[in-house]
Design a protein around this motif. Sequence first.
Motif: not given
Length: 271
Positions: A90-91, A154-158, A174-176, A184-185
């Motif tokens: 994610y980062a 990484y590919g999923a978050f893009l 918050s970011t977390i 994430l869901p």
Amino acid sequence: MKIRPTKFLITLFALIAGVVWIYPFVIIVLNSVKTKNGIFANPIGFNSFTTKNYYQAFQQLDFIHSFWNSLIITVGSVFLITIFSSMAAYALARTNSRLNSSIYYLCAGTMLIPFQSIMIPLVSIFGKIDFLDRTSLILMNTGLALSLSVVLFYGAFLGVPRSIDEAAILDGASTIKAFFMIILPNVKSMTGTVIILNAMKIWNDYLLPSLVINKDGMYTLPLKMYYFFGETNSQWQLALAGLVLAIIPVIILFVLLQKQIMQSAIEGAVK
């Protein structure tokens, strides 16, 4: 109704491939409920039936302890892999910089390093600090699996729009919290894929546990199966029953997560 030749051939090929794939498992299950004489008389026929094989294999495998050891190592490893790899991916996906790109390609590149080339130094380092047990095995599994999991996440978050992040933060999250409750869901299909891939690998792994675990009470199922099969190499009915007992948990996990795995595969094909 007319059936297209191409569709028919694809269906026929898929059917044949399915039969070829499941045939060995059917033979294992079939012979696990037969007597020793029945196996040698006709290994592919059904000429006898007994359930004593499973009871004896269960007892001789010390199945409860072995299963518990495998479960602790697998669940602990998969939990850490999923948390750390998803946060790292994610980062990387949300920050555009040369450093992040370098880190991503470094993760992808480390997948090309064969495990056999680093296993001896890895075990040696942990051995010098007297840290060879289930906990160290969990840490090793986590480190070894992070690179592939980061690439997958990484590919999923893009594919998750940045506007979702911004909306969550504007609402006071918050970011977390935004990551774990919202982002994430949105990639749960990939999360399921990461879980099943790593769980199957770790659950069935023999090589690394054989180098790390040396105490009888801490053996995983693959380790116990190895020693069990060595002790009963003439008792094939017990060995096959033990194999079925070891395979069942993986099948259950796959059945529970198959929807997420198929969804992830479809999404990847579309992208």
